[in-house]
Design a protein around this motif. Structure first.
Motif, PDB file in Angstrom:
ATOM      1  N   PHE A  88       7.932  53.934  61.833  1.00 23.09           N
ATOM      2  CA  PHE A  88       6.493  54.468  61.420  1.00 23.09           C
ATOM      3  C   PHE A  88       5.915  53.779  60.192  1.00 23.09           C
ATOM      4  O   PHE A  88       4.935  53.164  60.010  1.00 23.09           O
ATOM      5  CB  PHE A  88       6.507  55.927  60.972  1.00 23.09           C
ATOM      6  CG  PHE A  88       6.624  56.741  62.587  1.00 23.09           C
ATOM      7  CD1 PHE A  88       5.821  56.475  63.551  1.00 23.09           C
ATOM      8  CD2 PHE A  88       7.181  57.868  62.572  1.00 23.09           C
ATOM      9  CE1 PHE A  88       5.955  57.286  64.943  1.00 23.09           C
ATOM     10  CE2 PHE A  88       7.637  58.544  63.600  1.00 23.09           C
ATOM     11  CZ  PHE A  88       6.832  58.249  64.740  1.00 23.09           C
ATOM     12  N   TYR A  89       6.973  53.494  59.316  1.00 21.73           N
ATOM     13  CA  TYR A  89       6.557  52.734  58.005  1.00 21.73           C
ATOM     14  C   TYR A  89       6.249  51.394  58.154  1.00 21.73           C
ATOM     15  O   TYR A  89       4.983  51.155  57.744  1.00 21.73           O
ATOM     16  CB  TYR A  89       7.543  52.655  57.073  1.00 21.73           C
ATOM     17  CG  TYR A  89       7.464  51.713  56.025  1.00 21.73           C
ATOM     18  CD1 TYR A  89       6.784  52.307  54.723  1.00 21.73           C
ATOM     19  CD2 TYR A  89       8.097  50.662  55.628  1.00 21.73           C
ATOM     20  CE1 TYR A  89       6.666  51.401  53.717  1.00 21.73           C
ATOM     21  CE2 TYR A  89       7.864  49.837  54.834  1.00 21.73           C
ATOM     22  CZ  TYR A  89       6.959  50.125  53.609  1.00 21.73           C
ATOM     23  OH  TYR A  89       6.886  49.468  52.592  1.00 21.73           O
ATOM     24  N   GLU A  90       6.814  50.612  59.243  1.00 17.34           N
ATOM     25  CA  GLU A  90       6.443  49.495  59.161  1.00 17.34           C
ATOM     26  C   GLU A  90       4.996  49.191  60.172  1.00 17.34           C
ATOM     27  O   GLU A  90       4.214  48.327  60.148  1.00 17.34           O
ATOM     28  CB  GLU A  90       7.625  48.565  60.027  1.00 17.34           C
ATOM     29  CG  GLU A  90       8.833  48.447  59.008  1.00 17.34           C
ATOM     30  CD  GLU A  90       9.741  47.042  59.417  1.00 17.34           C
ATOM     31  OE1 GLU A  90       9.115  46.351  60.361  1.00 17.34           O
ATOM     32  OE2 GLU A  90      10.710  47.230  58.854  1.00 17.34           O
ATOM     33  N   LYS A  91       5.010  50.239  61.080  1.00 20.03           N
ATOM     34  CA  LYS A  91       3.666  50.319  61.817  1.00 20.03           C
ATOM     35  C   LYS A  91       2.502  50.554  60.941  1.00 20.03           C
ATOM     36  O   LYS A  91       1.368  49.827  60.951  1.00 20.03           O
ATOM     37  CB  LYS A  91       3.859  51.340  62.868  1.00 20.03           C
ATOM     38  CG  LYS A  91       4.616  51.063  64.381  1.00 20.03           C
ATOM     39  CD  LYS A  91       4.709  52.082  65.345  1.00 20.03           C
ATOM     40  CE  LYS A  91       5.276  51.557  66.396  1.00 20.03           C
ATOM     41  NZ  LYS A  91       5.229  52.415  67.583  1.00 20.03           N
ATOM     42  N   TYR A  92       2.673  51.682  60.184  1.00 22.39           N
ATOM     43  CA  TYR A  92       1.441  52.186  59.083  1.00 22.39           C
ATOM     44  C   TYR A  92       1.252  51.157  58.296  1.00 22.39           C
ATOM     45  O   TYR A  92       0.050  50.748  57.880  1.00 22.39           O
ATOM     46  CB  TYR A  92       1.896  53.238  58.513  1.00 22.39           C
ATOM     47  CG  TYR A  92       2.245  54.563  59.306  1.00 22.39           C
ATOM     48  CD1 TYR A  92       1.377  54.744  60.514  1.00 22.39           C
ATOM     49  CD2 TYR A  92       2.847  55.591  58.886  1.00 22.39           C
ATOM     50  CE1 TYR A  92       1.797  55.617  61.371  1.00 22.39           C
ATOM     51  CE2 TYR A  92       3.098  56.711  59.517  1.00 22.39           C
ATOM     52  CZ  TYR A  92       2.411  56.857  60.922  1.00 22.39           C
ATOM     53  OH  TYR A  92       2.573  57.916  61.643  1.00 22.39           O
ATOM     54  N   LEU A  93       2.183  50.308  57.845  1.00 23.46           N
ATOM     55  CA  LEU A  93       1.960  49.153  56.815  1.00 23.46           C
ATOM     56  C   LEU A  93       1.119  48.207  57.230  1.00 23.46           C
ATOM     57  O   LEU A  93       0.247  47.484  56.633  1.00 23.46           O
ATOM     58  CB  LEU A  93       3.230  48.836  56.114  1.00 23.46           C
ATOM     59  CG  LEU A  93       3.126  47.565  54.800  1.00 23.46           C
ATOM     60  CD1 LEU A  93       2.230  48.318  53.819  1.00 23.46           C
ATOM     61  CD2 LEU A  93       4.193  47.204  54.393  1.00 23.46           C
ATOM     62  N   LYS A  94       1.639  47.889  58.492  1.00 24.97           N
ATOM     63  CA  LYS A  94       1.150  46.580  59.251  1.00 24.97           C
ATOM     64  C   LYS A  94      -0.404  46.971  59.484  1.00 24.97           C
ATOM     65  O   LYS A  94      -1.404  46.235  59.377  1.00 24.97           O
ATOM     66  CB  LYS A  94       1.678  46.216  60.436  1.00 24.97           C
ATOM     67  CG  LYS A  94       1.063  45.010  61.207  1.00 24.97           C
ATOM     68  CD  LYS A  94       1.945  44.626  62.588  1.00 24.97           C
ATOM     69  CE  LYS A  94       1.254  43.706  63.240  1.00 24.97           C
ATOM     70  NZ  LYS A  94       2.037  43.360  64.563  1.00 24.97           N
ATOM     71  N   SER A  95      -0.834  48.267  59.959  1.00 26.10           N
ATOM     72  CA  SER A  95      -2.151  48.726  60.161  1.00 26.10           C
ATOM     73  C   SER A  95      -2.983  48.481  59.004  1.00 26.10           C
ATOM     74  O   SER A  95      -4.174  48.140  59.086  1.00 26.10           O
ATOM     75  CB  SER A  95      -2.047  50.067  60.968  1.00 26.10           C
ATOM     76  OG  SER A  95      -1.833  51.029  60.121  1.00 26.10           O
ATOM     77  N   LEU A  96      -2.491  49.029  57.825  1.00 25.50           N
ATOM     78  CA  LEU A  96      -3.255  49.032  56.658  1.00 25.50           C
ATOM     79  C   LEU A  96      -3.340  47.679  56.149  1.00 25.50           C
ATOM     80  O   LEU A  96      -4.458  47.505  55.604  1.00 25.50           O
ATOM     81  CB  LEU A  96      -2.325  49.694  55.516  1.00 25.50           C
ATOM     82  CG  LEU A  96      -2.090  51.162  55.474  1.00 25.50           C
ATOM     83  CD1 LEU A  96      -1.263  51.984  54.811  1.00 25.50           C
ATOM     84  CD2 LEU A  96      -3.648  51.971  55.279  1.00 25.50           C
ATOM     85  N   ASP A  97      -2.352  46.765  56.146  1.00 26.33           N
ATOM     86  CA  ASP A  97      -2.571  45.371  55.664  1.00 26.33           C
ATOM     87  C   ASP A  97      -3.422  44.566  56.734  1.00 26.33           C
ATOM     88  O   ASP A  97      -4.435  43.854  56.171  1.00 26.33           O
ATOM     89  CB  ASP A  97      -1.311  44.611  55.690  1.00 26.33           C
ATOM     90  CG  ASP A  97      -0.269  44.939  54.666  1.00 26.33           C
ATOM     91  OD1 ASP A  97      -0.552  45.503  53.811  1.00 26.33           O
ATOM     92  OD2 ASP A  97       0.992  44.728  54.903  1.00 26.33           O
TER      93      ASP A  97
ATOM     94  N   SER B 110       5.017  57.599  52.339  1.00 30.70           N
ATOM     95  CA  SER B 110       4.499  59.022  52.202  1.00 30.70           C
ATOM     96  C   SER B 110       4.227  59.230  53.821  1.00 30.70           C
ATOM     97  O   SER B 110       4.516  60.354  54.385  1.00 30.70           O
ATOM     98  CB  SER B 110       3.300  59.094  51.393  1.00 30.70           C
ATOM     99  OG  SER B 110       3.114  60.605  51.646  1.00 30.70           O
ATOM    100  N   LEU B 111       3.363  58.496  54.500  1.00 32.17           N
ATOM    101  CA  LEU B 111       2.985  59.033  55.831  1.00 32.17           C
ATOM    102  C   LEU B 111       4.150  58.932  56.957  1.00 32.17           C
ATOM    103  O   LEU B 111       4.227  59.654  57.502  1.00 32.17           O
ATOM    104  CB  LEU B 111       1.758  58.211  56.292  1.00 32.17           C
ATOM    105  CG  LEU B 111       0.492  58.287  55.715  1.00 32.17           C
ATOM    106  CD1 LEU B 111      -0.740  57.159  56.370  1.00 32.17           C
ATOM    107  CD2 LEU B 111      -0.024  60.003  55.839  1.00 32.17           C
ATOM    108  N   SER B 112       5.090  57.871  56.603  1.00 34.77           N
ATOM    109  CA  SER B 112       6.123  57.603  57.638  1.00 34.77           C
ATOM    110  C   SER B 112       7.113  58.770  57.370  1.00 34.77           C
ATOM    111  O   SER B 112       7.724  59.508  58.324  1.00 34.77           O
ATOM    112  CB  SER B 112       6.763  56.348  57.350  1.00 34.77           C
ATOM    113  OG  SER B 112       7.643  56.385  56.050  1.00 34.77           O
TER     114      SER B 112
ATOM    115  N   PRO C 298      12.617  53.307  54.427  1.00 29.18           N
ATOM    116  CA  PRO C 298      11.728  52.985  53.473  1.00 29.18           C
ATOM    117  C   PRO C 298      12.170  53.353  51.884  1.00 29.18           C
ATOM    118  O   PRO C 298      11.777  52.810  51.100  1.00 29.18           O
ATOM    119  CB  PRO C 298      10.535  53.281  53.831  1.00 29.18           C
ATOM    120  CG  PRO C 298      10.571  53.709  55.243  1.00 29.18           C
ATOM    121  CD  PRO C 298      12.056  54.043  55.585  1.00 29.18           C
ATOM    122  N   SER C 299      12.951  54.399  52.080  1.00 31.14           N
ATOM    123  CA  SER C 299      13.258  55.115  50.697  1.00 31.14           C
ATOM    124  C   SER C 299      14.751  54.620  50.381  1.00 31.14           C
ATOM    125  O   SER C 299      15.096  54.948  49.003  1.00 31.14           O
ATOM    126  CB  SER C 299      13.461  56.464  50.897  1.00 31.14           C
ATOM    127  OG  SER C 299      14.151  56.913  51.843  1.00 31.14           O
TER     128      SER C 299
END
Length: 208
Positions: free
Chosen positions: A52-61, A155-157, A190-191
């Motif tokens: 989820f972290y990598e998906k969310y970060l990619k979508s934000l970027d 945080s979201l992930s 991610p942590s």
């Protein structure tokens, strides 16, 4: 158990040794699969967190949010402060994959959530609580700063991984492992916590 060595990382990641054909789900928390050198144990929660972290970060970027529409929108009542925090900037919500509309005095209607969050009343409420906490932790202009986007994605992930806590089927476990090994850092959450461990043949022989 021990930390995966550099040689074993090459064995797993570069040589594509992991097979998703024979997976064992253990205690609802782990996926176990065989390697040439032993058994690979994967922490399901941390694997989801990484994915989820990598998906969310990619979508934000890329400013391309991943939103899932809710079949039956959910209405939630908030405190005045939290209502203001959420509704002050609709574009921030949209950038994260949330669709939240005003629904009366200090009430909001949740119409879409990012991928990974559940659609039950309790899950939606938990997602909004997490979003509010994330907004409190991050700068208001988090979209313009790489480190703030990473913080928001972390945080979201965490919240999405906790929300997505239903037991996996074998097919879902295979899909999870495939997605994990498609990540840029599949061995660490991610942590910074380990996602997987190898129990070698030598480790097993010492115990039997």
């Amino acid at each position: 158990y021990r930390i995966i060595s550099k040689k074993e990382k090459i064995e797993i990641f570069d040589n594509n040794e992991v097979s998703t054909n024979n997976l064992l789900l253990f205690s609802g928390k782990y996926i176990v699969t065989a390697l040439k050198s032993g058994l690979l144990l994967i922490n399901i929660y941390r694997a989801k967190e990484r994915i989820f972290y990598e998906k969310y970060l990619k979508s934000l970027d890329n400013l391309k949010p991943i939103a899932n529409q809710i079949l039956f929108p959910c209405t939630i009542e908030l405190s005045p402060a939290n209502y203001s925090l959420l509704m002050d900037s609709p574009e921030r919500l949209e950038s994260l994959g949330f669709s939240i509309k005003p629904a009366g005095e200090y009430r909001v209607s949740i119409e879409a959530l990012p991928e990974g969050f559940g659609s039950e009343q309790e899950e939606i409420t938990a997602a909004i609580d997490s979003l509010i906490a994330s907004f409190q932790e991050c700068d208001s202009d988090f979209l313009s700063k790489a480190e703030q986007r990473e913080k928001m994605a972390r945080s979201l992930s965490r919240s999405a991984a906790m929300s997505d806590n239903k037991r996996l089927s074998t097919f879902q476990a295979r899909t999870l492992v495939d997605a994990l090994f498609g990540c840029t850092q599949p061995e660490m959450s991610p942590s910074g916590k380990k996602i997987m461990e190898i129990l070698t043949v030598e480790d097993i022989e010492k115990r039997l």
